[in-house]
Design a protein around this motif. Structure first.
Motif, short mmCIF file in Angstrom:
data_model
loop_
_atom_site.label_atom_id
_atom_site.label_comp_id
_atom_site.label_asym_id
_atom_site.label_seq_id
_atom_site.Cartn_x
_atom_site.Cartn_y
_atom_site.Cartn_z
N UNK A 42 16.64 -16.18 1.82
CA UNK A 42 16.64 -15.76 3.22
C UNK A 42 15.88 -14.46 3.36
N UNK A 43 15.53 -14.15 4.60
CA UNK A 43 14.78 -12.94 4.90
C UNK A 43 15.44 -12.24 6.07
N UNK A 44 15.37 -10.91 6.06
CA UNK A 44 15.87 -10.17 7.20
C UNK A 44 14.98 -10.37 8.43
N UNK A 136 10.47 -4.08 3.49
CA UNK A 136 10.59 -2.80 4.17
C UNK A 136 9.25 -2.11 4.42
N UNK A 137 8.35 -2.15 3.45
CA UNK A 137 7.07 -1.47 3.55
C UNK A 137 5.96 -2.50 3.43
N UNK A 138 5.01 -2.46 4.33
CA UNK A 138 3.97 -3.49 4.37
C UNK A 138 2.59 -2.89 4.16
N UNK A 139 1.87 -3.43 3.17
CA UNK A 139 0.49 -3.05 2.94
C UNK A 139 -0.45 -4.13 3.46
N UNK A 140 -1.63 -4.21 2.88
CA UNK A 140 -2.63 -5.20 3.27
C UNK A 140 -2.31 -6.53 2.59
N UNK A 141 -1.93 -7.55 3.37
CA UNK A 141 -1.59 -8.85 2.80
C UNK A 141 -2.80 -9.76 2.67
N UNK A 142 -3.97 -9.29 3.09
CA UNK A 142 -5.18 -10.08 2.93
C UNK A 142 -5.46 -10.37 1.47
N UNK A 143 -5.88 -11.58 1.15
CA UNK A 143 -6.10 -11.98 -0.23
C UNK A 143 -4.84 -12.47 -0.90
N UNK A 157 15.05 -0.16 10.23
CA UNK A 157 15.60 -0.79 9.04
C UNK A 157 16.16 -2.15 9.39
N UNK A 158 15.68 -3.21 8.71
CA UNK A 158 16.15 -4.56 9.00
C UNK A 158 17.30 -4.96 8.07
N UNK A 159 17.28 -4.49 6.85
CA UNK A 159 18.36 -4.80 5.94
C UNK A 159 19.58 -3.96 6.24
N UNK A 234 12.48 6.11 13.11
CA UNK A 234 13.53 5.21 13.61
C UNK A 234 14.73 5.24 12.66
N UNK A 235 15.02 6.44 12.14
CA UNK A 235 16.22 6.62 11.35
C UNK A 235 16.09 6.46 9.85
N UNK A 236 14.90 6.12 9.34
CA UNK A 236 14.75 5.97 7.88
C UNK A 236 13.43 6.60 7.42
N UNK A 237 13.38 7.02 6.15
CA UNK A 237 12.20 7.77 5.68
C UNK A 237 11.00 6.91 5.31
N UNK A 238 11.16 5.58 5.36
CA UNK A 238 10.06 4.67 5.04
C UNK A 238 9.57 4.88 3.60
N UNK A 239 10.51 5.08 2.68
CA UNK A 239 10.16 5.28 1.27
C UNK A 239 10.88 4.27 0.39
N UNK A 240 10.35 4.09 -0.82
CA UNK A 240 11.00 3.34 -1.88
C UNK A 240 10.84 4.15 -3.16
N UNK A 241 11.95 4.60 -3.72
CA UNK A 241 11.94 5.35 -4.97
C UNK A 241 12.10 4.36 -6.12
N UNK A 242 10.99 3.86 -6.61
CA UNK A 242 10.99 2.88 -7.70
C UNK A 242 11.26 3.63 -9.00
#
Length: 320
Positions: A42-44, A136-143, A157-159, A234-242
């Motif tokens: 499933x997807x958010x 959560x974070x979207x880059x270039x999906x081309x290709x 935040x969708x999740x 919109x309430x979130x830092x838009x980051x992912x600490x991998x």
């Protein structure tokens, strides 16, 4: 439940989590269908597919190149697992980041997000019950995709938010419990749960070290520092600490532990395309008090800095 059987269950669940990216990157869409033959992916964003539907959707939507693959690598990290052996169920949370390099194009990040997994044990074997993916974070999906998505993910935040997440019990194994603390930090900072971060370091300092200087904060002072320094969208830092390369050493007799790990923080905002913004190392000390592990100290060594302007307010110290 014996420690041996718990370790075997954990290993089986880890294998399931890591099977998905290998199948996806290898364009084995039928294999993905088998992985979710009795479960749902499933997807958010609102979609929910099972087995054969999922396999067909992947084959239809993902662009393959001359080598027969999508030319991607899905990195799955920050894995938290909770197992209820008596009930034959388990839950897991993890991060993912997808890299791509179609022929003749530069290496780039397609996107990053979270997986929320439920598992069940049937006839002695574990399987997916449901995976919920939050892109959560979207880059270039081309290709990568045959057709561009109809809409870009919202900045909201969708999740699940930090308040909505069901808490996972601490693993009984010391190494697993320490790893869980390391990943919980990343989860809380990326969900803007600054009070939760402060609570993690209530009994030990968070020390930041970089070429620009150093600082040392703990508890509420750390939470307040983050609230003042980190930009939110919109309430979130838009980051992912991998967080990767985790190495843990435990002294059971002394009730102490040490850990080393690497991190890279990804970010995407309306002005900033998806990219790494900071990378470095964590050096952590832990202590066991009344049977529970907690941070005794974290030292953050910042090795590489990118564009932090969308992450930190002017005057905010480099932090991760």
């Amino acid at each position: 439940m014996s420690s041996t059987s718990l370790a075997a269950d954990r290993a089986a669940i880890v294998a399931l989590v890591h099977a998905y990216p290998r199948l996806q990157d290898g364009a084995d869409f039928e294999g993905i269908g088998r992985l979710f033959a009795k479960g749902r992916f499933s997807s958010t964003m609102g979609r929910s597919l099972g087995g054969a539907e999922l396999a067909a959707d992947r084959a239809r939507g993902i662009r393959l190149h001359e080598d027969g693959t999508p030319r991607t690598r899905i990195l799955t990290t920050n894995l938290l697992i909770a197992i209820d052996g008596a009930a034959g169920t388990a839950r897991a949370r993890s991060y993912y980041a997808m890299l791509k390099q179609p022929p003749g194009e530069p290496l780039s990040v397609v996107g990053a997000g979270r997986y929320y997994d439920d598992f069940v044990r049937e006839d002695g074997a574990w399987r997916f019950e449901e995976r919920v993916s939050s892109f959560d974070l979207s880059g270039d999906v081309g290709g990568f995709l045959r057709a561009a998505p109809r809409r870009q993910p919202s900045l909201a935040l969708r999740g699940p938010s930090a308040a909505e997440l069901r808490p996972l019990p601490a693993p009984p194994d010391a190494v697993d419990a320490i790893e869980a603390l390391i990943y919980t930090y990343a989860e809380r900072i990326d969900l803007a749960d600054f009070e939760g971060v402060g609570a993690l370091f209530e009994h030990g300092p968070f020390v930041g070290e970089s070429a620009a200087g150093s600082y040392e904060l703990s508890g509420e002072a750390l939470a307040a520092g983050l609230r003042g320094a980190v930009r939110l969208y919109e309430g979130n830092p838009r980051t992912k600490h991998v967080t990767t390369n985790v190495a843990v050493e435990v002294d059971e007799a002394a009730g102490s532990g040490l850990a080393r790990s690497y991190f890279v923080a990804l970010q995407q905002t309306p002005e900033l395309p998806l990219q790494p913004i900071i990378s470095g190392r964590y050096r952590d000390r832990f202590e066991r008090v009344d049977g529970a592990w907690r941070f005794a100290e974290r030292r953050v060594h910042t090795d590489m800095e990118g564009d932090l302007s969308a992450h930190l307010r002017a005057g905010g110290a480099s932090s991760a």
